[in-house]
Scaffold this motif. Sequence first.
Motif, PDB file in Angstrom:
ATOM      1  N   GLU A  61      -5.516   2.823 -15.516  1.00  0.00           N
ATOM      2  CA  GLU A  61      -4.723   1.928 -14.658  1.00  0.00           C
ATOM      3  C   GLU A  61      -5.627   1.005 -13.839  1.00  0.00           C
ATOM      4  O   GLU A  61      -5.382  -0.206 -13.746  1.00  0.00           O
ATOM      5  CB  GLU A  61      -3.835   2.776 -13.749  1.00  0.00           C
ATOM      6  N   VAL A  62      -6.673   1.556 -13.241  1.00  0.00           N
ATOM      7  CA  VAL A  62      -7.572   0.754 -12.407  1.00  0.00           C
ATOM      8  C   VAL A  62      -8.318  -0.277 -13.249  1.00  0.00           C
ATOM      9  O   VAL A  62      -8.418  -1.462 -12.874  1.00  0.00           O
ATOM     10  CB  VAL A  62      -8.566   1.662 -11.663  1.00  0.00           C
ATOM     11  N   ALA A  77      -7.452  -1.564 -16.126  1.00  0.00           N
ATOM     12  CA  ALA A  77      -6.526  -2.578 -16.631  1.00  0.00           C
ATOM     13  C   ALA A  77      -6.245  -3.644 -15.571  1.00  0.00           C
ATOM     14  O   ALA A  77      -6.060  -4.826 -15.892  1.00  0.00           O
ATOM     15  CB  ALA A  77      -5.224  -1.924 -17.087  1.00  0.00           C
ATOM     16  N   ALA A  78      -6.239  -3.229 -14.314  1.00  0.00           N
ATOM     17  CA  ALA A  78      -5.982  -4.181 -13.226  1.00  0.00           C
ATOM     18  C   ALA A  78      -7.158  -5.119 -12.998  1.00  0.00           C
ATOM     19  O   ALA A  78      -7.022  -6.132 -12.301  1.00  0.00           O
ATOM     20  CB  ALA A  78      -5.659  -3.422 -11.935  1.00  0.00           C
ATOM     21  N   HIS A  79      -8.328  -4.808 -13.576  1.00  0.00           N
ATOM     22  CA  HIS A  79      -9.517  -5.650 -13.412  1.00  0.00           C
ATOM     23  C   HIS A  79      -9.997  -6.170 -14.766  1.00  0.00           C
ATOM     24  O   HIS A  79     -11.201  -6.244 -15.036  1.00  0.00           O
ATOM     25  CB  HIS A  79     -10.640  -4.851 -12.740  1.00  0.00           C
ATOM     26  N   HIS A  80      -9.060  -6.512 -15.604  1.00  0.00           N
ATOM     27  CA  HIS A  80      -9.370  -6.946 -16.967  1.00  0.00           C
ATOM     28  C   HIS A  80     -10.342  -8.115 -16.983  1.00  0.00           C
ATOM     29  O   HIS A  80     -11.290  -8.156 -17.789  1.00  0.00           O
ATOM     30  CB  HIS A  80      -8.077  -7.318 -17.700  1.00  0.00           C
ATOM     31  N   ILE A 131     -14.687  -2.481  -8.579  1.00  0.00           N
ATOM     32  CA  ILE A 131     -13.856  -1.638  -9.445  1.00  0.00           C
ATOM     33  C   ILE A 131     -14.097  -0.165  -9.126  1.00  0.00           C
ATOM     34  O   ILE A 131     -13.159   0.625  -8.997  1.00  0.00           O
ATOM     35  CB  ILE A 131     -14.163  -1.910 -10.940  1.00  0.00           C
ATOM     36  N   ARG A 151      -9.062   6.455  -5.434  1.00  0.00           N
ATOM     37  CA  ARG A 151      -7.932   7.138  -6.063  1.00  0.00           C
ATOM     38  C   ARG A 151      -8.329   8.453  -6.736  1.00  0.00           C
ATOM     39  O   ARG A 151      -7.477   9.320  -6.933  1.00  0.00           O
ATOM     40  CB  ARG A 151      -7.269   6.211  -7.083  1.00  0.00           C
TER      41      ARG A 151
END
Length: 449
Positions: A13-14, A16-19, A59, A66
């Motif tokens: 998830e993390v 993917a948010a910083h693709h 990142i 988390r």
Amino acid sequence: MTTFDQILPIATEVLAAHHDTLAPLEWLIVNRDLNGRVRLIVPEQTREDEVQRAGIEAIYQALAERLAPHAYAASMGVLYEATQEDAQQGASSYPLNGFDRVWVVDRLTTEANWARIAPETTGVPRVVFFSIKGGVGRSTALAATAWHLAQEGKRVLVLDLDLESPGLSSALLPPDRQPAYGITDWLVEDLVNNGDAVFDSIVATSNLSHDGEIHVVPAHGAAHGEYIAKLGRVWMPKVQADGSREIWSARLGRLLHALEARIQPDVVLIDSRSGIDEIASACITDLGANLILLFSLEGEQTWNGYRMLFEQWQHAHVAEQIRERLRVVGAIVPELDRITYLEGLRESAYGVFADTLYDEIAPANPAAIGPTASGDGKWRVDDLVEGWNFDEADEGAPHHPWAVNWHRSFAGLRSLQGRLASIDGQEVQAVFGSLIGGVSDACDGRKAS
């Protein structure tokens, strides 16, 4: 509080948010150390690029917040290596779902690696007898299979790799035929380049050989000596003169090749340790097995165990490399209600295979199915998604069990040696017919191909 099982979903998830930040990187490794704490490893050149370095550090900061307590302080969370190979250092790895250039590396206390699947051997067929739980008659079934194959005129090589609970050799060899040494002795002597000293004395020929031959390599020799002390060393890697390490399963593979070269068998039968441990991993994933027999009792313990194993292969993207070699064996099928029992076993096996190893088959496109223009009564079926899948009732499917029926005459290894020496072939067929027929056909079919 984050637990171990949440590490990869959160990392996915993390990341993917910083693709956009990841896009310029040639590779990135999510490294889980021996304590289950995570670091990121990236190419060395990233450190020299201030923008990229700041992006990766951001990142990891988000990830660490988390993942705690499965993370390091942000200042210690990013490592840099010249190459991906240097970063992995020989540890098992697999791609993170949803990413082309992100890999997960697990540092483990053992060298068992269920995610690394060796290709099938192209030489002599190798058949592994495996079970999640012990006490399922696996070794007895192997002895009966070896007996049957020898009756067919085959030269059979049998390895007792249930090193922590040896006993197969007593079923195939009387006391006066036990060799001086066994597999454990060779593995220990090999560490000091002394394997040749015992190699010629680790194999014995069974008195059960008739038209063919049964060559047995036991876990230990006639005099077991300091077996426990030796057993604690068999897993050791061998350090070569140049400093390189040969892991224990590779050493075991080298021994097997040497035995095959010496004996020239028609088939190799390997008795694996039950459970998910070092020996089982080597037998199933590292020795190039062509057929892996999964001995099973109907019950949650059996299927939960196999599900965990199959999910690991699925998770590591290696299921397709091994699934076609698998076959369920219904172990100790009870005398009463055998048909009902086997139907339940087949249903449970199908559920696990369908959930983990079988491909999902897309339904047909209704618009693409219809009669041909020629009016010949034939139908066309277009746009079907093909895959590796089977109906539950398909007798050729890997989930469809080969039955081994319970019989008091074959209830223990201790009495099996004398039993097989004067056995009625029809009785063997009644108990093991499904299994030995399947193994024989599989070996003959592979040889013919």
